[in-house]
Design an enzyme around this catalytic site. Sequence first.
Site, PDB file in Angstrom:
ATOM      1  CB  SER A   1       0.937   4.234  -4.685  1.00  0.00           C
ATOM      2  OG  SER A   1      -0.405   3.931  -4.368  1.00  0.00           O
TER       3      SER A   1
ATOM      4  N   GLY B   1       0.861  -1.199   0.000  1.00  0.00           N
ATOM      5  CA  GLY B   1       0.000   0.000   0.000  1.00  0.00           C
ATOM      6  C   GLY B   1       0.887   1.235   0.000  1.00  0.00           C
TER       7      GLY B   1
ATOM      8  CE1 TYR C   1     -11.964   5.358  10.282  1.00  0.00           C
ATOM      9  CE2 TYR C   1     -11.339   4.418  12.404  1.00  0.00           C
ATOM     10  CZ  TYR C   1     -11.078   4.624  11.070  1.00  0.00           C
ATOM     11  OH  TYR C   1      -9.948   4.069  10.510  1.00  0.00           O
TER      12      TYR C   1
ATOM     13  CE  LYS D   1      -8.048   1.095  10.344  1.00  0.00           C
ATOM     14  NZ  LYS D   1      -6.989   0.678   9.397  1.00  0.00           N
TER      15      LYS D   1
HETATM   16  P1  NAD Z   1      -4.652   5.735   0.945  1.00  0.00           P
HETATM   17  O1  NAD Z   1      -5.931   5.540   0.230  1.00  0.00           O
HETATM   18  O2  NAD Z   1      -3.924   7.018   0.755  1.00  0.00           O
HETATM   19  O3  NAD Z   1      -3.625   4.560   0.545  1.00  0.00           O
HETATM   20  C1  NAD Z   1      -4.003   3.241   0.344  1.00  0.00           C
HETATM   21  C2  NAD Z   1      -2.899   2.469  -0.370  1.00  0.00           C
HETATM   22  O4  NAD Z   1      -3.375   1.102  -0.513  1.00  0.00           O
HETATM   23  C3  NAD Z   1      -2.570   2.951  -1.793  1.00  0.00           C
HETATM   24  O5  NAD Z   1      -1.178   2.850  -2.017  1.00  0.00           O
HETATM   25  C4  NAD Z   1      -3.276   1.935  -2.693  1.00  0.00           C
HETATM   26  O6  NAD Z   1      -2.658   1.730  -3.959  1.00  0.00           O
HETATM   27  C5  NAD Z   1      -3.125   0.677  -1.847  1.00  0.00           C
HETATM   28  N1  NAD Z   1      -4.079  -0.369  -2.181  1.00  0.00           N
HETATM   29  C6  NAD Z   1      -5.431  -0.343  -2.130  1.00  0.00           C
HETATM   30  N2  NAD Z   1      -5.942  -1.543  -2.510  1.00  0.00           N
HETATM   31  C7  NAD Z   1      -4.872  -2.333  -2.800  1.00  0.00           C
HETATM   32  C8  NAD Z   1      -4.734  -3.665  -3.248  1.00  0.00           C
HETATM   33  N3  NAD Z   1      -5.786  -4.454  -3.459  1.00  0.00           N
HETATM   34  N4  NAD Z   1      -3.480  -4.129  -3.496  1.00  0.00           N
HETATM   35  C9  NAD Z   1      -2.380  -3.344  -3.296  1.00  0.00           C
HETATM   36  N5  NAD Z   1      -2.456  -2.088  -2.831  1.00  0.00           N
HETATM   37  C10 NAD Z   1      -3.685  -1.594  -2.594  1.00  0.00           C
HETATM   38  O7  NAD Z   1      -4.963   5.436   2.462  1.00  0.00           O
HETATM   39  P2  NAD Z   1      -4.382   5.949   3.859  1.00  0.00           P
HETATM   40  O8  NAD Z   1      -5.320   6.933   4.421  1.00  0.00           O
HETATM   41  O9  NAD Z   1      -2.933   6.275   3.768  1.00  0.00           O
HETATM   42  O10 NAD Z   1      -4.569   4.622   4.713  1.00  0.00           O
HETATM   43  C11 NAD Z   1      -3.530   3.699   5.002  1.00  0.00           C
HETATM   44  C12 NAD Z   1      -3.775   3.115   6.377  1.00  0.00           C
HETATM   45  O11 NAD Z   1      -3.688   4.147   7.355  1.00  0.00           O
HETATM   46  C13 NAD Z   1      -5.167   2.471   6.538  1.00  0.00           C
HETATM   47  O12 NAD Z   1      -5.057   1.336   7.360  1.00  0.00           O
HETATM   48  C14 NAD Z   1      -5.930   3.565   7.282  1.00  0.00           C
HETATM   49  O13 NAD Z   1      -7.010   3.073   8.015  1.00  0.00           O
HETATM   50  C15 NAD Z   1      -4.825   4.095   8.182  1.00  0.00           C
HETATM   51  N6  NAD Z   1      -5.089   5.426   8.775  1.00  0.00           N
HETATM   52  C16 NAD Z   1      -5.517   6.461   7.996  1.00  0.00           C
HETATM   53  C17 NAD Z   1      -5.802   7.679   8.607  1.00  0.00           C
HETATM   54  C18 NAD Z   1      -6.286   8.867   7.802  1.00  0.00           C
HETATM   55  O14 NAD Z   1      -6.818   9.811   8.375  1.00  0.00           O
HETATM   56  N7  NAD Z   1      -6.113   8.873   6.514  1.00  0.00           N
HETATM   57  C19 NAD Z   1      -5.609   7.857   9.994  1.00  0.00           C
HETATM   58  C20 NAD Z   1      -5.133   6.785  10.737  1.00  0.00           C
HETATM   59  C21 NAD Z   1      -4.879   5.566  10.118  1.00  0.00           C
END
Ligand code: NAD
Length: 396
Positions: A49, A47, A234, A243
């Site tokens: 990118s 994940g 959430y 989670k």
């Molecule tokens: P994001 O959407 O920016 O990134 C998701 C990544 O997952 C991307 O690189 C995408 O290409 C990859 N991805 C999705 N489906 C895929 C698949 N089938 N195969 C391979 N890669 C795949 O998301 P984010 O907000 O950075 O979230 C990442 C983690 O952080 C999650 O677990 C999220 O719950 C957690 N998180 C996010 C926040 C927030 O506010 N954004 C806060 C705390 C925790």
Amino acid sequence: MIIQPKTRGFICTTAHPEGCARQVERQVDYVRSQPSISGPKNVLVVGASTGYGLASRIVSSFGAGANTIGVYFDKAAEGSRTASAGWYNSAAFERLAENAGVKSFSIVGDAFSEAIKQQTIELIRSELGQVDLVVYSVASPRRTHPVTGETFSSVIKPIGPSYSNKTVNFHTAEVSIATIEPATEDEVRQTVAVMGGEDWQMWIDALSEAGVLSEGATTVAYSYIGPEITHAVYREGTIGRAKDDLEATAIRLREQLGATGGRAFVSVNKALVTQSSSAIPVVPLYISALYKVMKEKGSHEGCIEQMYRLFSTRLYGEGDTPVDSRGRIRVDDLEMQEDVQAEVAAIWEQLSTDNINELTDIAGYRREFFQLFGFETDDIDYEADTDPNVDIPNLR
Ligand code: NAD
């Protein structure tokens, strides 16, 4: 072609290659301006990118000098369609890593599949030998189970009674009340199957069995808790159940890896504008209020600042990694500070369409949303003819 943003709800269907590259450079510059980290040497980011995964990869390479493999699900440009933002981000990252002399490789495909896990294992074996850090940062709306073939969809819904709260259309800054009906038991099950810990566990098992996880390796996945106002949708809703499952997986992995000196953590991160968080009702409005308060206090951080702090002061800081009573790393500490939350709650009480611009940083939210796709970025000429076809160096 001239590339302009095209939005459909909370999705932007176009991305700008140069704008995305500039956003990646900005993150790299931040990390380079900080003290280097005595951290991991060979890192796998699943994940990788966008959002927290991309920032983790940047900190690994430019903060700790590590070689990286990034696995992600993004699309190349085709015909009149631009590539996805993660594609352009990764192309820029790979070029910068190459120039800096650290190895980096990309695998584009479905991380949930057995084939991509095997391809990654082969790549680690041939190029890096082993990895000593695995970051799991996948956020996806769907997952096809590699063994049963069932395709699960995740939903963002409360569990129990229906839930109503303020929400915003961040394009128009219009505040309204969103009412979300509760999830069925099956929707809870499917959300846990997509966003819970099973796939993380499968990755670690596959890497261990193949002998490409080094002894004493660390793994980390990301979670969120957040304030009372978002709990029903959430943390106590479907995604919160997922989670909980992810956090339970960390405990199991800690035992599994701990036997040979390895470590497994969940890090609870701050609420930030990413493609995933913009899809959650109520949360963008909360983030707008939070940004206003934290920017005024000087404690605001983005993905890169969060991940630099996670690596330098928690995962690879001096002494044992500090954790909460449930064993979780907390880099949401500044968000959850009492004074910050009290001010956000006071704003929330008064919030309406009439005062949103004055009480929140909705303008900052909107700008950051477009920046995720390479738009609204300084020094980019959006009227210029731009080639949407960009190769990712080291794509396997
Ligand atoms: P994001 O959407 O920016 O990134 C998701 C990544 O997952 C991307 O690189 C995408 O290409 C990859 N991805 C999705 N489906 C895929 C698949 N089938 N195969 C391979 N890669 C795949 O998301 P984010 O907000 O950075 O979230 C990442 C983690 O952080 C999650 O677990 C999220 O719950 C957690 N998180 C996010 C926040 C927030 O506010 N954004 C806060 C705390 C925790």
